[in-house]
Design a protein around this motif. Structure first.
Motif, short mmCIF file in Angstrom:
data_model
loop_
_atom_site.label_atom_id
_atom_site.label_comp_id
_atom_site.label_asym_id
_atom_site.label_seq_id
_atom_site.Cartn_x
_atom_site.Cartn_y
_atom_site.Cartn_z
N VAL A 131 -6.58 -0.33 4.20
CA VAL A 131 -5.71 -1.26 4.91
C VAL A 131 -6.54 -2.21 5.77
O VAL A 131 -6.28 -3.43 5.81
N GLU A 132 -7.53 -1.70 6.46
CA GLU A 132 -8.37 -2.57 7.28
C GLU A 132 -9.03 -3.66 6.45
O GLU A 132 -9.10 -4.82 6.87
N SER A 161 4.76 -0.43 3.16
CA SER A 161 4.26 0.82 2.58
C SER A 161 5.24 1.31 1.52
O SER A 161 6.45 1.35 1.75
N SER A 218 -5.70 2.28 11.24
CA SER A 218 -5.41 2.10 9.82
C SER A 218 -6.54 2.67 8.97
O SER A 218 -7.69 2.81 9.41
N GLU A 263 -6.55 -6.39 5.40
CA GLU A 263 -6.22 -7.27 6.53
C GLU A 263 -7.41 -8.13 6.94
O GLU A 263 -7.24 -9.31 7.28
N ARG A 313 -1.43 3.16 8.17
CA ARG A 313 -1.27 1.86 8.82
C ARG A 313 -0.88 2.12 10.27
O ARG A 313 0.00 2.94 10.54
N VAL A 345 0.85 -1.19 0.00
CA VAL A 345 0.00 0.00 0.00
C VAL A 345 0.89 1.24 0.00
O VAL A 345 2.00 1.23 0.55
N ILE A 374 0.15 -7.64 4.07
CA ILE A 374 0.76 -6.37 3.68
C ILE A 374 2.27 -6.45 3.91
O ILE A 374 2.74 -6.59 5.03
#
Length: 475
Positions: free
Chosen positions: A112-113, A125, A108, A116, A88, A82, A122
């Motif tokens: 991102v959430e 970054s 986050s 996950e 994050r 990402v 992940i």
């Protein structure tokens, strides 16, 4: 090992199928991707934060879920990166700028959430240039990010690290952000398939006029898979679209995608900015001919952007970044990339009245883009007027100030909120890639991805990137 058969080089769909059959585990894939990163990252410079230990631990957890027949979602165990401006937990966010005091988020971002929650792993970054306001991989904080095709060339930006990671094979799925072309410019200069989604399709925790997050991948099917995971409303994004089930599982839809039924616009003159390189134009026209040969009705779209409208957008962004610049202490201002400092300082005398006129011009740009493209199911165009330029240049023309003379084809769709994808449509004699922009009516992200997938299957070998791109000396 044949590099094309390495686990880290597979598509996300192929990886998931291998997990389901038990022929591969997430640990296998993350380990192989880590080997690719170890070989290429020192030269490419894609990562701001690279979290191999955390990724391997997540891979072990994912492997246990697959053994139990209980994956969390469609990307469980798939490596993902990402962009650094997608929050994050615990990872500082410097916006690619050495002058910024990074904010360290306590929660986050929605993107991102969702990755996950779906079991995506992940890796880290990826980098960006200062405040995301350059179309290259040049950053005062990170240095220079380079193309896996040829390290002397740019990745494009501002999703520079995400683009490098996608093209180099740091796993199949990557997320960038885009406010005027920052997903699609790396797309054209790296041979990727990318999507700037409809405004509000992918929720953000810091929405802003024109800004979106979207997938960067090596195929439309992988881009669609990632979009299916990260799209949908979130309470933090007050611009988010309502819940909608996107039919992204099968982009062929049982063969029901009827190219001959499409009315397609061909847009070759942005009306402003730099002229289109004849070789880029030729590749785009050849791509349009593929659609026409399949029966699509093709019409030329007249230029609808003007130099004044593009200049107003550039000035509006300069003032916005000048505010950020002025918030820095003088010692930190000195750390900002000199190009960006000059760019923002040029707006020092802009008045409040002029800013409001710029905003009105953006509204006019929204209107003109919608009116010009509404008659068409799709509009095909270049992504940028030129092919990739030297990696050290902050902009396609070097270090001089030509405003935003290269985004006449991309920025209109940020302002109108329409989906716009990129797909490779050719190569120049020196090997540089050329991307085709495929835009659609607002909210028709699925239709755009179906068209891109169809083109991928019909463009021919001469326009198709061969992955992986070998490192010098082999992979």
């Amino acid at each position: 090992m044949d590099p094309t058969e390495r686990p880290g080089r597979l598509t996300a769909q192929a990886i998931s199928a291998a997990y389901a059959s038990g022929s591969l585990s997430p640990v296998d894939v993350v380990t192989d991707v880590a080997a690719i990163i170890a070989q290429r990252e020192a030269e490419l410079n894609a990562f701001w934060r690279y979290d191999l230990d955390a990724a391997l631990y997540a891979a072990e957890l994912s492997a246990a879920r697959w053994r139990a027949g209980a994956p969390l979602g469609p990307i469980d165990g798939i490596p993902v990166t990402v962009k650094e401006n997608l929050a994050r937990v615990g990872v500082p966010m410097p916006a690619g700028n050495a002058g910024v005091v990074p904010r360290t988020p306590e929660r986050s971002s929605p993107v991102v959430e969702r990755i996950e929650e779906s079991g995506g792993i992940i890796l880290g970054s990826t980098v960006m240039p200062d405040w995301g306001m350059l179309s290259s991989g040049v950053s005062s904080l990170h240095g220079i990010t380079r193309s896996p095709w040829n390290p002397s060339l740019t990745t494009g930006g501002s999703s520079s690290g995400a683009g490098a990671a996608a093209a180099a094979g740091y796993g199949p799925l990557h997320v960038g952000t885009d406010i005027g072309g920052s997903i699609r410019l790396p797309g054209t200069w790296l041979g990727l398939t990318t999507l700037k989604p409809s405004a509000g399709r992918v929720p953000l925790d810091a929405p802003y006029l024109g800004r979106v997050a979207g997938p960067m991948a090596r195929s439309a099917t992988d881009a669609a898979l990632l979009l299916s995971v990260i799209s949908g409303p979130d309470p933090r994004d007050w611009t988010a679209l309502p819940p909608q089930r996107l039919d992204l599982d099968d982009l062929t839809v049982g063969g029901s995608f009827d190219v001959a039924a499409l009315r397609i616009g061909l847009h070759l003159d942005a009306g402003c900015g730099l002229p289109v390189d004849p070789a880029v134009r030729e590749s785009v026209e050849s791509a349009a001919a593929v659609f026409s040969a399949a029966g699509a009705h093709l019409e030329l779209v007249e230029a609808f952007l003007t130099p004044d409208l593009l200049s107003s957008l550039d000035e509006f962004w300069r003032v916005r970044s000048l505010v950020d610049f002025d918030d820095l202490e003088p010692s930190r201002q000195d750390r900002v990339l000199p190009f960006i400092r000059r760019w923002v300082e040029a707006a020092r005398g802009v008045t409040a009245q002029e800013v409001m006129r710029d905003y009105s011009s953006i509204m006019r740009l929204q209107q003109l883009t919608t009116l010009a493209t509404e008659p068409y199911d799709l509009v095909l165009s270049p992504v940028a007027p030129m092919a990739a330029f030297p990696a050290e240049w902050p902009m396609p023309w070097g270090d001089t100030d030509q405003g935003m003379a290269h985004i006449g084809f991309t920025a209109p769709y940020n302002m109108s909120g329409q989906p716009a994808a990129t797909v490779n449509c050719g190569f120049l004699p020196d090997g540089r890639t050329v991307g085709l922009q495929v835009s659609g009516r607002r909210f028709d992200d699925v239709g755009v991805l179906r068209a891109v997938h169809w083109f991928e299957e019909h463009r021919g070998a001469g326009a198709t990137p061969v992955w992986p791109i070998p490192a010098r000396g082999g992979v």
